[in-house]
Design a protein around this motif. Structure first.
Motif, PDB file in Angstrom:
ATOM      1  N   VAL A 146      20.787  15.467 -29.748  1.00 26.28           N
ATOM      2  CA  VAL A 146      20.838  16.251 -28.507  1.00 26.28           C
ATOM      3  C   VAL A 146      20.123  17.582 -28.643  1.00 26.28           C
ATOM      4  CG1 VAL A 146      23.014  15.197 -27.833  1.00 26.28           C
ATOM      5  CG2 VAL A 146      23.039  17.335 -29.111  1.00 26.28           C
ATOM      6  N   GLY A 147      19.430  17.783 -29.729  1.00 26.74           N
ATOM      7  CA  GLY A 147      18.791  19.072 -29.937  1.00 26.74           C
ATOM      8  C   GLY A 147      17.319  19.099 -29.612  1.00 26.74           C
ATOM      9  N   LYS A 148      16.810  18.033 -28.988  1.00 28.39           N
ATOM     10  CA  LYS A 148      15.358  17.927 -28.802  1.00 28.39           C
ATOM     11  C   LYS A 148      14.831  18.761 -27.636  1.00 28.39           C
ATOM     12  CE  LYS A 148      14.847  14.805 -32.057  1.00 28.39           C
ATOM     13  NZ  LYS A 148      16.215  14.782 -32.555  1.00 28.39           N
ATOM     14  N   GLY A 149      15.613  18.825 -26.558  1.00 28.40           N
ATOM     15  CA  GLY A 149      15.098  19.524 -25.373  1.00 28.40           C
ATOM     16  C   GLY A 149      16.070  20.549 -24.858  1.00 28.40           C
ATOM     17  N   GLU A 150      15.707  21.150 -23.716  1.00 30.28           N
ATOM     18  CA  GLU A 150      16.577  22.172 -23.144  1.00 30.28           C
ATOM     19  C   GLU A 150      17.773  21.552 -22.446  1.00 30.28           C
ATOM     20  OE1 GLU A 150      14.336  24.655 -20.604  1.00 30.28           O
ATOM     21  OE2 GLU A 150      13.205  25.598 -22.225  1.00 30.28           O
ATOM     22  N   LYS A 151      17.617  20.332 -21.963  1.00 32.04           N
ATOM     23  CA  LYS A 151      18.709  19.627 -21.287  1.00 32.04           C
ATOM     24  C   LYS A 151      18.950  18.294 -21.975  1.00 32.04           C
ATOM     25  CE  LYS A 151      19.294  22.503 -17.760  1.00 32.04           C
ATOM     26  NZ  LYS A 151      20.576  23.096 -17.367  1.00 32.04           N
ATOM     27  N   ILE A 152      20.131  17.753 -21.792  1.00 31.06           N
ATOM     28  CA  ILE A 152      20.422  16.420 -22.336  1.00 31.06           C
ATOM     29  C   ILE A 152      20.922  15.515 -21.220  1.00 31.06           C
ATOM     30  CG2 ILE A 152      20.934  17.197 -24.670  1.00 31.06           C
ATOM     31  CD1 ILE A 152      23.877  16.984 -24.002  1.00 31.06           C
ATOM     32  N   THR A 153      20.794  14.247 -21.425  1.00 29.10           N
ATOM     33  CA  THR A 153      21.217  13.259 -20.435  1.00 29.10           C
ATOM     34  C   THR A 153      22.397  12.476 -20.973  1.00 29.10           C
ATOM     35  OG1 THR A 153      19.782  11.548 -21.347  1.00 29.10           O
ATOM     36  CG2 THR A 153      18.814  13.034 -19.710  1.00 29.10           C
ATOM     37  N   GLU A 154      22.988  11.665 -20.099  1.00 31.16           N
ATOM     38  CA  GLU A 154      24.089  10.811 -20.535  1.00 31.16           C
ATOM     39  C   GLU A 154      23.602   9.790 -21.551  1.00 31.16           C
ATOM     40  OE1 GLU A 154      26.668   9.170 -17.653  1.00 31.16           O
ATOM     41  OE2 GLU A 154      26.606  10.927 -16.344  1.00 31.16           O
ATOM     42  N   ALA A 155      22.345   9.383 -21.441  1.00 32.74           N
ATOM     43  CA  ALA A 155      21.783   8.431 -22.412  1.00 32.74           C
ATOM     44  C   ALA A 155      21.720   9.061 -23.800  1.00 32.74           C
ATOM     45  CB  ALA A 155      20.386   7.996 -21.964  1.00 32.74           C
ATOM     46  N   ASP A 156      21.360  10.364 -23.850  1.00 33.29           N
ATOM     47  CA  ASP A 156      21.335  11.077 -25.135  1.00 33.29           C
ATOM     48  C   ASP A 156      22.729  11.095 -25.767  1.00 33.29           C
ATOM     49  OD1 ASP A 156      18.628  11.711 -24.892  1.00 33.29           O
ATOM     50  OD2 ASP A 156      19.058  13.550 -23.796  1.00 33.29           O
ATOM     51  N   LEU A 157      23.718  11.407 -24.931  1.00 34.59           N
ATOM     52  CA  LEU A 157      25.084  11.483 -25.428  1.00 34.59           C
ATOM     53  C   LEU A 157      25.585  10.113 -25.887  1.00 34.59           C
ATOM     54  CD1 LEU A 157      26.776  13.940 -22.896  1.00 34.59           C
ATOM     55  CD2 LEU A 157      26.239  14.360 -25.290  1.00 34.59           C
ATOM     56  N   LYS A 158      25.204   9.086 -25.160  1.00 34.00           N
ATOM     57  CA  LYS A 158      25.639   7.733 -25.530  1.00 34.00           C
ATOM     58  C   LYS A 158      25.111   7.362 -26.910  1.00 34.00           C
ATOM     59  CE  LYS A 158      25.680   2.969 -23.818  1.00 34.00           C
ATOM     60  NZ  LYS A 158      25.236   2.048 -22.741  1.00 34.00           N
ATOM     61  N   GLN A 159      23.841   7.677 -27.160  1.00 33.90           N
ATOM     62  CA  GLN A 159      23.248   7.394 -28.463  1.00 33.90           C
ATOM     63  C   GLN A 159      23.944   8.204 -29.563  1.00 33.90           C
ATOM     64  OE1 GLN A 159      21.246   5.201 -29.475  1.00 33.90           O
ATOM     65  NE2 GLN A 159      20.545   5.931 -31.476  1.00 33.90           N
ATOM     66  N   MET A 160      24.223   9.483 -29.262  1.00 39.47           N
ATOM     67  CA  MET A 160      24.884  10.339 -30.239  1.00 39.47           C
ATOM     68  C   MET A 160      26.284   9.813 -30.574  1.00 39.47           C
ATOM     69  SD  MET A 160      26.087  14.313 -29.998  1.00 39.47           S
ATOM     70  CE  MET A 160      27.591  13.808 -29.177  1.00 39.47           C
ATOM     71  N   MET A 161      27.023   9.371 -29.537  1.00 36.32           N
ATOM     72  CA  MET A 161      28.385   8.859 -29.743  1.00 36.32           C
ATOM     73  C   MET A 161      28.369   7.592 -30.604  1.00 36.32           C
ATOM     74  SD  MET A 161      30.379  11.002 -28.568  1.00 36.32           S
ATOM     75  CE  MET A 161      29.938  12.514 -27.740  1.00 36.32           C
ATOM     76  N   ARG A 162      27.346   6.781 -30.398  1.00 37.32           N
ATOM     77  CA  ARG A 162      27.221   5.557 -31.203  1.00 37.32           C
ATOM     78  C   ARG A 162      27.030   5.927 -32.675  1.00 37.32           C
ATOM     79  NH1 ARG A 162      23.131   2.686 -33.346  1.00 37.32           N
ATOM     80  NH2 ARG A 162      23.441   0.439 -33.616  1.00 37.32           N
ATOM     81  N   GLU A 163      26.191   6.917 -32.929  1.00 35.96           N
ATOM     82  CA  GLU A 163      25.937   7.342 -34.305  1.00 35.96           C
ATOM     83  C   GLU A 163      27.176   7.975 -34.935  1.00 35.96           C
ATOM     84  OE1 GLU A 163      23.205   6.910 -36.181  1.00 35.96           O
ATOM     85  OE2 GLU A 163      22.312   5.734 -34.579  1.00 35.96           O
ATOM     86  N   ILE A 164      27.900   8.771 -34.151  1.00 33.96           N
ATOM     87  CA  ILE A 164      29.132   9.394 -34.658  1.00 33.96           C
ATOM     88  C   ILE A 164      30.155   8.324 -35.005  1.00 33.96           C
ATOM     89  CG2 ILE A 164      31.141  10.767 -33.975  1.00 33.96           C
ATOM     90  CD1 ILE A 164      29.276  12.662 -32.537  1.00 33.96           C
ATOM     91  N   ARG A 165      30.281   7.315 -34.122  1.00 36.14           N
ATOM     92  CA  ARG A 165      31.235   6.221 -34.373  1.00 36.14           C
ATOM     93  C   ARG A 165      30.894   5.508 -35.680  1.00 36.14           C
ATOM     94  NH1 ARG A 165      30.201   3.649 -30.224  1.00 36.14           N
ATOM     95  NH2 ARG A 165      31.836   4.428 -28.850  1.00 36.14           N
ATOM     96  N   LEU A 166      29.614   5.196 -35.875  1.00 37.52           N
ATOM     97  CA  LEU A 166      29.192   4.516 -37.102  1.00 37.52           C
ATOM     98  C   LEU A 166      29.429   5.388 -38.329  1.00 37.52           C
ATOM     99  CD1 LEU A 166      25.835   2.858 -35.939  1.00 37.52           C
ATOM    100  CD2 LEU A 166      27.975   1.681 -36.518  1.00 37.52           C
ATOM    101  N   ALA A 167      29.158   6.681 -38.197  1.00 30.25           N
ATOM    102  CA  ALA A 167      29.343   7.604 -39.328  1.00 30.25           C
ATOM    103  C   ALA A 167      30.798   7.645 -39.768  1.00 30.25           C
ATOM    104  CB  ALA A 167      28.873   9.010 -38.936  1.00 30.25           C
ATOM    105  N   LEU A 168      31.716   7.707 -38.807  1.00 30.46           N
ATOM    106  CA  LEU A 168      33.137   7.767 -39.132  1.00 30.46           C
ATOM    107  C   LEU A 168      33.644   6.455 -39.718  1.00 30.46           C
ATOM    108  CD1 LEU A 168      34.377   9.731 -35.995  1.00 30.46           C
ATOM    109  CD2 LEU A 168      34.213  10.592 -38.330  1.00 30.46           C
ATOM    110  N   LEU A 169      33.186   5.338 -39.155  1.00 33.42           N
ATOM    111  CA  LEU A 169      33.617   4.036 -39.677  1.00 33.42           C
ATOM    112  C   LEU A 169      33.108   3.832 -41.104  1.00 33.42           C
ATOM    113  CD1 LEU A 169      33.138   1.767 -36.526  1.00 33.42           C
ATOM    114  CD2 LEU A 169      35.302   2.476 -37.559  1.00 33.42           C
TER     115      LEU A 169
END
Length: 491
Positions: free
Chosen positions: A17-40
């Motif tokens: 989510v650090g690439k641009g000035e704004k983020i989208t729901e698609a950005d957050l969805k991708q980030m959440m997927r990565e966080i879920r995998l990291a924790l598992l």
């Protein structure tokens, strides 16, 4: 070190989510997927992961993030707060009895580090002001446990109450408490028996000890190396004993850290301490906010400051500052400072507590072990007292004698003295606020490392450190590799 893999994955996840000035729901969805995998992958309980990701996602989808000018900072703030909450929110101190002695009952399976933790905790509580800790050898089934506790008692200068292997553990606990009241022991730590696995016989004995001495604390020692099984063990002990807190050991090992992130959420009991080494000083009070900061690469300055306050003498530090300022810092001071730093723990771990240090390329490859530092010490101790106090008099003939005396090569002795002189000058310039020549001296020190540094002498070689340009190129290559991998999967 625990959490390193998780820390790297979470930081990479948030970077989405650090690439641009704004983020989208698609950005957050991708980030959440990565966080879920990291924790598992870190072996965090599946239900805990699900709840955590849901909370972060709900907050991140709010207008405060989507409309923010710095979405990455907002997301880091949210993840940090939720990680802190997941691990308990705030530090839970030990329960101190208003009527001494404070009785602490230690429980846990064999191999979790329970007996060593008894000694560590006794030392810590003595430093906190509780006088005359009494260690109680209640594990009568393992003679080695009694011997180990007596050895620890001798090392620390604490009394150990033991009645051998034939006595009843419940009677031992009661009689130890009676003796503590007579002798004025302000804290009693009872080392109870462990098993290779949880069974009813063990639990019944522990329940009887609890009923007999009415402990102020029942602390469960769990091994972080056992991963998800540590959570199951904690749940079993809590169901039988209603424990008051948890001590997680071996967080310095090759562990994924999932136990620390899961236990509080599963059994709703606080983690009170963590053990990170074999030394009897290697016990830290657990602060959820500080641990969250470490995981997210934000450092942990409070713990670093506390370590420094604990191990450094203020008057000595003031004298040292004066010596640094007028460049009279000598090899005696060098050895004193090295010993002080060694008391605080591995240098690599101390550096990671400083905010931003985790982003320095090559830090993971910095590894200064005790053997190398001992070799540095050997060089200095081969000098005469006059040479240690007056480094400038060390001529080439003296260096040859020093090298022969410590078993090191002349080149190694020369490098150590050269780097010592450069470091002394650099510290003097810094203390006087003269930064003009600092870059030049830093480059000289780095070049010394690139030419070989101080092999086997504990001076960190800088040759393996990447430049920012190299690091950026490597990150871009990894990103391209990930994209290609995703495309292949879609096909």
């Amino acid at each position: 070190m625990a959490f390193e893999a998780l820390s790297e994955r979470l930081q990479n996840s948030i970077s989405f989510v650090g690439k641009g000035e704004k983020i989208t729901e698609a950005d957050l969805k991708q980030m959440m997927r990565e966080i879920r995998l990291a924790l598992l992958e870190a072996d965090v309980n599946f239900k805990v992961v699900k709840t955590f990701v849901k909370k972060v996602n709900e907050r991140a989808l709010g207008s405060e993030v989507l409309d923010s000018l710095s979405p990455a900072q907002q997301v880091v703030k949210i993840v940090n707060e939720e990680l802190t909450e997941l691990m308990g929110g705030e530090h839970t101190p030990i329960n101190i009895s208003k009527q001494p002695p404070t009785v602490i009952m230690m429980a846990g399976l064999q191999g979790a580090g329970k007996t060593t933790t008894v000694g560590k905790l006794a030392k810590h509580l003595k430093e906190q002001g509780l006088k005359k800790p009494l260690l109680v050898a209640g594990d009568v089934y393992r003679p080695a446990a009694i011997d180990q506790l007596q050895t620890i008692g001798r090392q620390l200068g604490f009394d150990v109450f033991s009645q051998g292997t034939q006595a009843n553990p419940v009677d031992i606990a009661k009689q130890a408490l009676d003796q503590a009241r007579l002798n004025g022991n302000e804290v009693v730590l009872i080392d109870t028996a462990g098993r290779l696995h949880v069974n009813e016989e063990l639990m019944e004995e522990l329940r009887q000890i609890k009923a007999a001495v009415q402990p102020d604390e029942i602390l469960l020692t769990v091994d972080a190396m056992t991963g998800q099984d540590a959570v199951n063990v904690a749940a079993a002990f809590n169901d039988s004993l209603d424990i008051t807190g948890v001590v997680i050991t071996k967080l310095d090992g090759d562990t994924r850290g999932g136990a620390a992130l899961s236990i509080r959420a599963i059994i709703n009991k606080p983690i009170k301490y963590t053990g990170q080494g074999e030394q009897l000083s290697a016990l830290e009070p657990f602060h959820p906010d500080r641990m969250a900061g470490r995981i997210l690469g934000m450092g942990d300055m409070m713990t670093l400051i506390e370590k420094a306050q604990q191990d450094f003498d203020e008057e000595q530090a003031a004298k040292m500052a004066d010596k640094i300022k007028d460049a009279s810092f000598d090899f005696n001071d060098f050895i004193d400072q090295m010993d002080q730093v060694r008391k605080m723990g591995p240098i690599k771990d101390l550096l990671k507590m400083i905010p931003g240090m985790n982003k320095i390329p090559g830090l993971d490859e910095l590894n200064i072990d005790d053997k190398e530092m001992n070799q540095v010490k050997a060089v200095v101790q081969s000098m005469t007292p006059y040479e240690r106090s007056n480094p400038d008099v060390i001529s080439q003939s003296r260096r040859r004698r020093i090298a022969a005396g410590c078993g090191q090569s002349l080149d190694q002795v020369n490098r150590l003295i050269k780097q010592f002189n450069q470091s002394r000058e650099m510290m003097s310039q810094m203390s006087k606020g003269k930064m003009g020549s600092m870059n030049k001296m830093m480059n000289q020190l780095q070049q010394g490392g690139q030419k070989g540094g101080m092999p086997n002498l504990g001076m960190p070689a800088m040759g393996k450190m990447q430049s920012p340009e190299q690091l950026k190129k490597e990150q871009e290559q990894k990103k391209i590799a990930r994209l290609l991998k995703k495309k292949r999967k879609k096909k």
